[in-house]
Design a protein around this motif. Structure first.
Motif, mmCIF file in Angstrom:
data_model
loop_
_atom_site.group_PDB
_atom_site.id
_atom_site.type_symbol
_atom_site.label_atom_id
_atom_site.label_comp_id
_atom_site.label_asym_id
_atom_site.label_seq_id
_atom_site.Cartn_x
_atom_site.Cartn_y
_atom_site.Cartn_z
ATOM 1 N N PRO A 1 34.150 44.660 44.414
ATOM 2 C CA PRO A 1 33.220 44.891 43.619
ATOM 3 C C PRO A 1 31.958 43.766 43.628
ATOM 4 O O PRO A 1 31.962 42.685 44.169
ATOM 5 C CB PRO A 1 33.926 44.686 42.376
ATOM 6 C CG PRO A 1 35.209 43.704 42.398
ATOM 7 C CD PRO A 1 35.254 43.974 44.066
ATOM 8 N N ALA B 1 30.528 48.859 44.588
ATOM 9 C CA ALA B 1 31.206 47.758 45.337
ATOM 10 C C ALA B 1 30.747 47.989 46.845
ATOM 11 O O ALA B 1 29.981 49.002 47.318
ATOM 12 C CB ALA B 1 32.851 48.323 45.183
ATOM 13 N N ALA C 1 37.150 45.398 38.904
ATOM 14 C CA ALA C 1 36.256 45.925 37.614
ATOM 15 C C ALA C 1 36.817 46.758 36.727
ATOM 16 O O ALA C 1 37.731 47.450 36.937
ATOM 17 C CB ALA C 1 35.465 46.989 38.689
#
Length: 296
Positions: free
Chosen positions: A159, A257, A293
């Motif tokens: 991420p 990402a 995330a």
């Protein structure tokens, strides 16, 4: 005429450095030894390989063509040596290329933790990583989908984070920050074709967002250092350091990402072994990546 590998090695070294003295240091031989080999090659082939200038040794067109051939021969020779060592000693060893952040954060720790048979890592710009497979590299780890002619494996999505020394009023720690929120703010990120830059800009353009960054750096580590010194917030994939806090970067509900891929030549003499290493790397990477995330 016949040319031995030593002569080709000396020739390529001079072509690389543009200097007999630098080539001699690189090859651990005397300058006269280098000069004699070059002179012998030119005499036997009846062509000039270099132009001697005040700025150093410069390849002639014939020399430039020979450099391509000589480099290929030396690479093949090294690979043949590796093949024979593997077959008769059972000691395979591999060379990997990847962007600097990837080898610092993933590849080097993977070698240390697992003892993978990787003996060297070459740092390359993201755009050049897969090209190294034709230049002596066995496994390339990149941040864009590999060309279709290569064997490949998707490794991990890491991420993109916004990191700051203190939590600003527009973010929450470990929370989500939309791409639109950072528009017009003091943002620092790795540039020069980095995967972070490419991903952020692609999403910004798709949404019609005008993102003006206060600075770009050569690495995420440098962006973190600048953020820690109070010069803005960093967009990076590296874990927070220097007491930085972090939030995750989203775009319209989707976490942004960087995807990492492993790629290798389909006709590599140890393709099955390389595939095994790539799979082991893919299984190990989530242990190294300690942040995830949130789900919106």
């Amino acid at each position: 005429m016949e040319m031995d590998l030593r002569a080709l090695t000396y020739f390529v070294a001079v072509a690389k450095h543009g200097s007999v003295s630098a080539a001699a240091l690189d090859c651990s031989v005397s300058q006269p030894a280098i000069s004699r080999q070059i002179a012998t090659m030119e005499r036997k082939m009846k062509i000039r390989l270099f132009r001697r200038t005040a700025a150093g040794m410069r390849l002639t067109p014939a020399g430039a063509r020979l450099r391509e051939l000589a480099s290929d021969i030396l690479i093949r020779s090294d690979r043949a040596t590796e093949v024979m060592r593997t077959l008769y000693e059972g000691q395979p060893s591999f060379h990997v290329a990847s962007p600097e952040t990837t080898f610092n954060f993933f590849i080097a720790p993977f070698i240390a933790a697992t003892g993978a048979p990787i003996v060297d890592i070459r740092a390359e710009r993201p755009a050049d990583v897969y090209n190294t497979l034709s230049d002596g590299i066995d496994l390339a780890v990149g941040t864009s989908p590999p060309p279709p002619h290569l064997a490949s494996l998707r490794l991990i999505d890491t991420p993109i984070m916004v990191q700051f020394p203190e939590i600003p009023d527009w973010a929450t720690e470990n929370g989500a920050v939309d791409l639109e929120t950072i528009a017009g703010r003091q943002i620092i990120m790795p540039g020069y074709g980095s995967a972070v830059e490419r991903t952020v800009v692609e999403h910004a353009v798709a949404r019609g967002l005008d993102l003006t960054f206060s600075g770009t750096t050569s690495t995420g580590t440098m962006a973190q250092a600048l953020a820690a010194s109070g010069r803005g917030s960093a967009l990076v994939i590296e874990p927070a350091q220097h007491d930085l806090r972090h939030a995750f970067l989203f775009s319209e509900g989707t976490p942004l990402a960087v995807t990492l891929y492993a790629a290798w030549e389909t006709e590599h003499y140890l393709t099955e072994t390389i595939q095994t290493i790539a799979r082991e790397l893919a299984e190990w990477m989530p242990r190294r990546q300690t942040v995830t995330a949130p789900t919106l």
